[in-house]
Every structure is written in structure tokens, then in C-alpha cells.
Design an enzyme around this catalytic site. Structure first.
Site, PDB file in Angstrom:
ATOM      1  N   ASP A   1       0.824  -1.359  -0.040  1.00  0.00           N
ATOM      2  CA  ASP A   1       0.010   0.088   0.016  1.00  0.00           C
ATOM      3  C   ASP A   1       0.770   1.129   0.082  1.00  0.00           C
ATOM      4  O   ASP A   1       2.049   1.178   0.481  1.00  0.00           O
ATOM      5  CB  ASP A   1      -0.863  -0.093   1.179  1.00  0.00           C
TER       6      ASP A   1
ATOM      7  N   ASP B   1      -7.102  -2.645   3.165  1.00  0.00           N
ATOM      8  CA  ASP B   1      -5.990  -3.726   3.034  1.00  0.00           C
ATOM      9  C   ASP B   1      -6.515  -5.086   3.399  1.00  0.00           C
ATOM     10  O   ASP B   1      -5.646  -6.162   3.142  1.00  0.00           O
ATOM     11  CB  ASP B   1      -4.913  -3.362   3.361  1.00  0.00           C
TER      12      ASP B   1
ATOM     13  N   ASP C   1      -2.381  -0.893   5.970  1.00  0.00           N
ATOM     14  CA  ASP C   1      -2.619  -0.467   7.111  1.00  0.00           C
ATOM     15  C   ASP C   1      -3.874   0.018   7.111  1.00  0.00           C
ATOM     16  O   ASP C   1      -4.464   0.485   8.413  1.00  0.00           O
ATOM     17  CB  ASP C   1      -1.640   0.725   7.363  1.00  0.00           C
TER      18      ASP C   1
END
Length: 915
Positions: free
Chosen positions: A345, A657, A653
């Protein structure tokens, strides 16, 4: 409006009809009508109670977990443990209680360790429930009230204000400067400006400006919205279902161990049956033949393998913890070491998650700003030299910074050892940039604010009125906002010397395009002096403003993350960025980090949605940046890479995700800023939220795998050598060179005592200079099998040769067996020293160079030597194990017989290096 006038009779009897509505496409009046609510008075309490009974609470439902006893019993479902249990049962039938007790003890220890490690693995759904549990302000019966978010129902009218957590999915009815932080759901790094206008059906989730979603945060403004989805029907609830349905894949290590164990199980059973048949065919007593078969089974079982796998992984866990990586599941240590792709990410993982001004254009000149985040550490630079604000030529820059500081509703404060932002990230970046020039909000108290026009999405600007000079009855207006909104109101600009000049909008737009191509979010600033007045309206700022400059803002990459990406790439690991942020911003960050080099490697969620399975798989393999992707697409990307044979590590985070974290071979979550659901879905947590810690974890993981190979290369030759000895003795119809209980001693004391030190081996300095291990490579590769065979033959020669020699010369079976066992232990000790880094590291350290030294081999060797002395020399041990004391010369002979293994190991090292 009274409660009786609120329409309720058109509400669908079942909520099933409402699940497929595209709420962002409907007008506000149509939404209210469909949900049988009222735009001002909301629902009645009676109707809300009725709907709550019908629809249930606004909370996510999780699947029921397995009972503790069932999870415990499932730990026995391993082929290697089948072997140990079978050996234990056979030993019990022979009434060898001590042997059986040891075998069952080893089995139980492995089961308990596995149970403890896996007991925390299924908390993701519960964490998602916590993610949406909050309180909400709403209107029922025309009265404002505050209730737990679990009490919300479809049609409730909810009020939002700055700092609120959105309690359900809402269709907005009215907004005033509303900005919502949706980073946990969509990956968008800055708060999203909201509006009420209807949108097209195909509008992506991240661009639905008339919707707000459960679990998001209001960072600025106010709004009213009507509840259109609760519980599992919310976007967060849909992610919950993705997590529950995604597969929790086995790691490469457990797959290889399972395959090896099953093969070993069949081989052992076949050899035992062959031994029994041959013995009977030679006319031996079935009892003697049965004992010989048991001896073969016990000799072939690597009792120490489960223990060494567990210990080696546990040591890896400990080392990673010291390097800021917490492992939640033991096999994840090895998996990370064999990773071929890291899908990361962007926001908060590769970047600082702190918006920062990096470029400023003012007075026709370009400036750069050093430093990152909200700490006032950095300088304003021009041509790489610090700007001297006492000199002429930077007045427009000063005015632009002053405008960003004053036209601002946020502030930065020091607390808990760091600078914290109270407000929106964009405004925090403007404050920090001004602070780096020496401007602070306290310094500008001489320009007190009189009035404000808050930011509203339809106008795209914010304006503040300040008292400039009371004596001259003069005030000043500052504006900040989008370039389009500011430029159309300006007719002049402030040049570098502070003089007014004609504005050329086309020239400014060229500079904006240049900044945007670098992934910067560009804000424009303007000012206007006016006569003293106490209020500000939009007519005051429709025209006649002076353009001050542009500030380019971005969430910058972590410096250490750039180095970590480079290290991963040099180790043969692909790093791919998967984010919900804008493609331009993501590509710019990726270029800075060395992740991608051209636009062909960048794909958007919209492009991915139009691909078939084959095209999607190709894009997943070839692409390096995936922007504006939905949670389902993140999950799909991970699966596509896995289908190509990649070992995928996924970092993230946010709530968005979580499904991909759970699906990946190893999920890596941020321990500080990470959402609770992301942490629960992950196999590993980074306690410093630093992508650089992943590189350290990869390094440790590779070291762990090499130590496991060493352990297997050390342990299996012992078992194979023993098995060969028993099998050949039976085929030749001779006395057994070693007894079953002596084999158990060798396997459980000597081999385990010497093999455990391998778990403490320091990693080689070359471990990150080599490509990832082929994920399809077998645990027992061809080169490793050749090594095992060569050492096994040597061990057989030692056992069988020493036994026959001593038996022929003395006729003493106990002495022959004792010397054969001690000869094998000596060979084990010398082989251990040949494959560890203990001696080479010790030599280097003696020469004055610092190098890690693992003292565990020395400790293990000393311990085994003491145990062997007791085994041979202590009368009680002689009685239990049928051994006899050795003389000093006999002990030296045993050592001499094991020494040649050193030369064999050196030759093998040239063809199959273990370090």
C-alpha cells in the site's frame, strides 16, 4: 413537522429490495422517498424501533470460531506426527515405557506450540465490528438525539461534524465544507471533498462525492445524510465478507514439510514390512524380526525435525522482533524469506502519511522546501541555496506563505515527543512550510482574523478577512483554493520584488501542469486589500484579487523506504504499489522510489475492471503501480500473482487492505497507524510502521531458511545412516550393531543436542545478494539429497565398520555398540563444525575483525560430550542402554573414526554451499 406527517407506509417490507440500489445515482428527494423518511424530521421513534427489529443491529456479523479443543486436536493432523505417534504406540506394545514416554512427549510439545501460535489467527471479523462501533447524532421525530451506532436503521437522518466517525453508509442530503478522511477504506491520502449532486452509475467508490462510508472520519465541515446501508450491507461489511471467504493459504515450508513427511511415512512403512518379510524368510524368530523392524522404524524417524523446525522459526521470530517486526504465526518467518513479490500500500506504508509542501512558485520563481512531515525541520531553498528573506526578491514567496498560514483553520502542536496535527493534512502542510520560513501563527497576531468563508466544494476556495491597518482603515482578504477558482478572480500578480504586474493565466497553468506531473497537489493563493469592514461575503472576492503564488503538496516517500525498495530489488524481489490514490500521484511516488520507470507499468482500477482474466493476470505480472483500485481488486491482484507461482507478501494499514492481507502468503500490517482489522488479518506487524523493516525481515527470513536446510542436511544423514545399518544387518542376518533404545538415545539426545545450535546460526553476509528461492523448489533439492546420501554412507560405514571391527577383535557386543555409537557422535560433532560459521567467524574475530559469532555450537558440543561420557561411563546408564565404559584410547579411536567427515564436507561445500 410533527411525527404523524412523516411518511412510513412506502418503506419496503424487506430490506432485500434496497441492497442493490445505486444510491449515488439518485437525487436527494428520491433517496428520502425510497427510504420512507423525511429530510428534516427523520424517522419516528416508533418506525425506527420497528425497522430495528426487522433489520437487526448495525454491527458486522462474524463467523463462529472453532472450539478450543477442536483447534487443539487439529494440531495432530500432521503426517510427521503420525509417524511419531505410530512409533510411540509400537514402543508401548513392546512395553518400553521410557522410549514411548519420550516420543509422546516430543509429539505433545509440538502440538502445544502449534496451538498457542494459531489461537490468535481468527480475530479479523471481530476487529471489523469494532471499526464501526461508535455513537451518532441523528434526528428522530424532528428532535436531535444521540444514540449508539448499533441502533441506526435505514432511513435515519444523521448529522455529521468535524471529528465524527461515520456510523453507517450515508447518502448526503446537505453539506457545508465537508471533507472526509476515507484513507482506511479507499487509500486516498487526503480528505475527500463532498457534495450532494447525483453521479453516474459507473463512478468508482473513491470518487462518489455524495456518499460517506462507515468507519471514515469527518476531518472538516458539517453535513446531513440519510442511512442507506448498515451492518454487513455497508462497504466495510462487504470487506468483512471478503476476509471471511478468502483462503488462508499454507506457506511453502509447511507444504514442503507435509509432502516430505508423507513420503517418509510410506518409505518407513515399506522398509519395515520388507525387513519383517526378509527376517521371517531367513528363519528368524518373529519376535526378533519384529524388534528389528521396530529398530528400523525408530532409526528412520527424524524425531528432532519437528523440534528443530519450531525452534529455528522461533529464533527467527525473536530476531525479527528486535528489528521491529512482530510475527504472529511461526511459518511466516520462512515465507517472507522466500517472497518473490511485495505488494505494498502507498499511504502510510511507503509514504510518511504526512502531507508536505515540496515546491512553491511565487513571483515567477521556483522554490523547493526541504524536510518532511509536520516537524518544522527544513528550509526554503532556491537553486539549492537557503532563501534569505532579509534580501530583496522574495516578497511574493513571503506573502504566499503568509496566506497559507492565515487562511487556515488547523494548527500543529507538540506532544508525546512529536508534532501532531489538529485539522486537515493539507492545511498542516501549509503551516509547516510557513514555519520553515520563520513564520508562525503566533507571529501573525497583528493580523487578527475578522471573518471567514469556509471551504465549500462548489466554490473550491476558502477566504479569511484580517485587520491590516486600523489607522488607515485597511483590511486584507486572503484566499486559498483550486487554481481554477483563484485565477478567475485575479487580474494582477505580485512579482518577486513585491510590485504588481499583469497576470498571464496561461503561464501559471503551465507551472501547475508541471507540478501536477510530479504528483503534487497544487493550491493557489491570492489577496486583496479592502476598506475596513466587519464581515466578508462572496461579492468581495469575485474579482480584483492579486495572485500570490502556488504551493505543491504531496505525501512524500519515506527515505528509508526508498533504500529498502532498492535492497529488495537487488535481492530479486519485485515491489509493486497497490493503492486507492490517484494514478498521477501514485506514479510520481513510484518513480521517486524506483518502483516503476514508465507509464506502461501503471494501471488504474477502471482499466483493471475492463480486463478479462487473462489480461488481468498479465497486468498483475507486468504492472508495478495499481492506482484507484477497490478492495476486491487488491484481493484479485494478490490471487492473480499467486496463480503465476509468485510468493506474495502484502503490506497495508487500512480496512481496505484486510482481505488482501489475509489472502497473501504473508500479510504485513502497520502496528502503529494500522487499522485493527488489518493487524488481525496479518501474519506480521511492523512496530515502527516502516517499510524498511520489511527488508530486515526478508533478510532474517532467508537466514532462517538456510538454517533449516543446514538442520535437515545434518539430521537426515543420521537417520539414514542408522536405517542403512539396521537394514543391511538384517539382510546379512547379523547381530544388530545398535539397539532400538540406543537409536532413541542418538536421535533424541545427541542429534537434537547438536542440531538445536544450528537455529542460532548468524545469517551470511551474502544472503541479500542472491535471488529469491524458487517457490517450486523442493525442500529436498537434488544437491541436498546428494549431500545427505554422501554423509549417510559415511555414517553407515562408521557404525557398521566400528561395530564389526570391535566385535571381531573382542567378541564384546556391548563394547562394539558403545564404540560404534560414540564414533557416530564424533562424526556428528565434526560435521556440525564443518557446516556452521562458528570456526570461520572465530578465526576472523581473532584476527581483529568484528563479526557475529554463534557460541551455540560450542555449548551444544560440550553438552553432548558430557552426556556421551555419562552414556558410556556411568553404571546406571550402562544398565539402561546396554553399554560399557571405554578406555581413553578407545575414546580417541572413536574420535579418529569421525574425523574424515570434515574432508567430505569440504568437498560437498563446493557443489552445494549451505551458507
Amino acid at each position: 413537522m410533527t411525527a404523524d406527517t412523516i411518511a412510513t407506509n412506502t418503506f419496503a417490507e424487506t430490506t432485500k429490495d434496497l441492497l442493490n440500489y445505486e444510491w449515488h445515482t439518485l437525487g436527494e428527494q428520491k433517496v428520502v422517498q425510497t427510504l420512507a423518511s423525511h429530510p428534516e424530521a427523520g424517522l419516528t421513534h416508533e418506525e425506527a424501533t420497528k425497522r430495528h427489529q426487522q433489520m437487526g443491529a448495525n454491527q458486522l456479523t462474524g463467523k463462529s470460531g472453532k472450539s478450543s479443543w477442536l483447534r487443539f486436536l487439529e494440531q495432530f493432523n500432521q503426517p510427521l506426527l503420525y509417524i511419531l505417534l505410530t512409533a510411540g504406540v509400537v514402543t508401548l506394545l513392546l512395553r518400553d515405557w521410557i522410549d514411548a514416554g519420550v516420543i509422546f512427549g516430543v509429539t505433545l510439545i509440538n502440538v502445544i506450540i502449534g496451538y498457542i501460535q494459531e489461537s490468535k489467527a481468527e480475530g479479523a471479523i471481530a476487529a471489523l465490528s469494532k471499526a464501526v462501533t461508535t455513537e451518532a447524532t441523528l434526528i428522530r421525530d424532528g428532535q436531535k438525539t444521540r444514540l449508539a451506532s448499533t441502533e441506526l436503521v435505514l432511513g435515519d437522518l444523521v448529522l455529521l461534524a468535524s471529528g465524527d466517525k461515520v456510523p453507517a453508509d450515508l447518502r448526503l442530503l446537505s453539506v457545508r465544507g465537508l471533507q472526509v478522511d476515507e484513507s482506511a477504506l479507499t487509500g486516498e491520502s487526503v480528505p475527500v471533498e463532498k457534495a450532494t449532486a447525483s453521479l453516474a452509475v459507473e463512478t468508482p467508490l473513491a470518487e462518489r462525492s455524495n456518499m460517506v462510508y462507515a468507519g471514515s472520519f469527518v476531518s472538516f465541515g458539517q453535513a446531513e445524510g440519510i442511512v442507506v446501508a448498515i451492518a454487513d450491507a455497508t462497504e466495510t461489511g462487504r470487506i468483512s465478507q471478503l476476509i471471511e471467504s478468502s483462503t488462508n493459504l499454507k506457506t511453502p515450508l509447511t507444504r514442503n514439510i507435509d509432502k516430505f513427511s508423507k513420503t517418509l511415512l510410506y518409505v518407513i512403512l515399506c522398509l519395515a514390512a520388507l525387513t519383517f518379510a526378509v527376517g521371517l524368510g531367513q528363519g528368524e524368530s518373529w519376535i526378533d524380526v519384529f524388534k528389528a523392524s521396530v529398530a528400523l522404524v525408530v532409526s528412520a524417524i527424524p524425531e528432532g525435525l519437528p523440534a528443530i523446525v519450531t525452534v529455528t522459526l522461533a529464533i527467527g521470530v525473536s530476531r525479527m522482533a528486535r528489528r521491529k517486526a512482530i510475527i504472529r504465526k511461526l511459518p511466516a518467518v520462512e515465507t517472507l524469506g522466500s517472497t518473490t513479490v511485495i505488494c505494498s500500500d502507498k499511504t502510510g506504508t511507503l509514504t510518511e502519511n504526512q502531507m508536505t509542501v515540496q515546491k512553491i512558485y511565487a513571483g515567477g520563481q521556483y522554490y523547493t522546501v526541504s524536510g518532511i512531515g509536520y516537524a518544522p525541520d527544513g528550509e526554503i531553498l532556491m537553486n539549492q541555496q537557503p532563501v534569505d528573506f532579509n534580501a530583496d526578491g522574495h516578497i511574493a514567496l513571503w506573502e504566499s506563505l503568509e496566506a497559507g498560514l492565515l487562511c487556515n483553520d488547523s494548527h500543529i502542536e507538540w506532544g508525546d515527543g512529536q508534532w501532531d496535527l489538529v485539522g486537515t493534512p493539507t492545511e498542516g502542510a501549509l503551516i509547516t512550510a510557513a514555519n520553515k520560513a520563520g513564520l508562525t501563527q503566533a507571529n501573525l497576531e497583528q493580523l487578527p482574523r475578522i471573518d471567514t468563508i469556509p471551504f465549500e466544494s462548489q466554490f473550491q476556495y476558502m477566504a479569511t478577512l484580517h485587520e491590516l491597518d486600523a489607522k488607515r482603515s485597511l483590511n486584507v482578504i486572503y484566499l486559498k483554493g483550486s487554481v481554477e477558482a483563484i485565477l478567475q478572480r485575479c487580474d494582477r500578480l505580485l512579482d518577486a520584488q513585491g510590485q504588481l504586474a499583469r497576470l498571464n493565466p496561461a503561464a501559471v497553468e503551465e507551472e501547475v501542469a508541471a507540478m501536477a506531473n510530479q504528483g503534487l497537489r497544487v493550491l493557489a493563493f491570492a489577496s486583496k486589500e479592502v476598506a475596513t469592514k466587519r464581515s466578508l461575503d462572496r461579492n468581495d472576492i469575485d474579482q480584483g484579487l492579486v495572485f500570490l503564488g502556488l504551493q505543491g503538496i504531496i505525501d512524500p516517500p519515506r527515505e528509508e523506504a526508498i533504500a529498502a525498495v532498492k535492497a529488495c530489488q537487488s535481492a530479486g524481489i519485485q515491489v509493486k504499489m497497490i493503492t486507492g490514490d490517484h494514478a498521477l500521484t501514485a506514479a510520481a511516488i513510484a518513480r521517486q522510489m524506483g518502483i516503476c520507470s514508465n507509464e506502461a507499468q501503471v494501471f488504474t482500477g477502471r482499466q483493471l475492471a475492463q480486463m478479462d482474466e487473462k489480461e488481468f493476470a498479465q497486468a498483475a505480472e507486468q504492472g508495478m503501480v495499481f492506482a484507484r483500485v477497490a478492495p476486491e481488486q487488491k484481493l484479485h491482484l494478490v490471487k492473480a500473482l499467486q496463480s503465476q507461482g509468485e510468493i506474495v507478501a502484502m503490506t497495508g494499514d487500512g480496512v481496505n487492505d484486510a482481505p488482501a492481507l489475509k489472502q497473501a502468503d504473508i500479510g504485513v500490517a502497520m502496528g502503529i497507524a494500522g487499522a485493527e482489522v488489518a493487524k488481525e488479518s496479518a501474519d506480521m506487524l511492523l512496530t515502527d510502521d516502516n517499510f524498511a523493516s520489511i527488508e530486515a525481515a526478508v533478510e532474517e527470513g532467508r537466514g532462517v531458511y538456510r538454517n533449516l536446510r543446514k538442520a535437515i542436511a545434518f539430521l537426515l544423514p543420521i537417520n539414514v545412516g542408522e536405517s542403512m545399518t539396521i537394514l543391511i544387518a538384517i539382510l546379512l542376518a547379523t547381530v544388530l550393531p545398535i539397539l532400538p533404545i540406543q537409536i532413541l538415545w542418538l536421535n533424541m539426545v545427541s542429534s537434537v543436542g547438536l542440531i538445536v545450535p544450528l537455529a542460532f546460526e548468524p545469517k551470511s553476509g551474502q544472503v541479500m545478494q542472491q535471488p529469491p528461492r524458487n517457490p517450486r523448489e523442493k525442500l529436498l533439492s537434488g544437491s541436498l539429497l546428494k549431500r545427505i546420501l554422501a554423509i549417510s554412507v559415511f555414517n553407515w560405514v562408521v557404525i557398521f565398520g566400528v561395530f564389526q571391527w570391535i566385535l571381531q577383535t573382542t567378541g564384546n557386543q556391548a563394547l562394539a555398540r558403545t564404540m560404534a555409537i560414540n564414533g557416530l557422535v564424533a562424526a556428528e560433532v565434526f560435521y556440525l563444525l564443518s557446516i556452521t560459521q562458528f570456526l570461520p567467524s572465530l578465526v576472523v574475530r581473532i584476527q581483529g575483525k568484528r563479526t557475529p559469532v554463534a557460541y551455540a555450537p560450542a555449548i551444544g558440543i560440550v553438552a553432548v560430550v558430557i552426556l556421551q561420557c555419562l552414556f558410556s561411563q556411568w553404571s546406571m546408564m550402562n544398565q539402561v542402554f546396554d553399554t560399557t565404559p571405554l578406555t581413553f584410547i578407545q575414546a580417541l579411536i572413536c574420535m579418529g573414526v569421525g574425523l574424515p567427515v570434515v574432508f567430505i564436507a569440504l568437498i560437498l561445500q563446493r557443489f552445494d554451499p549451505l551458507n
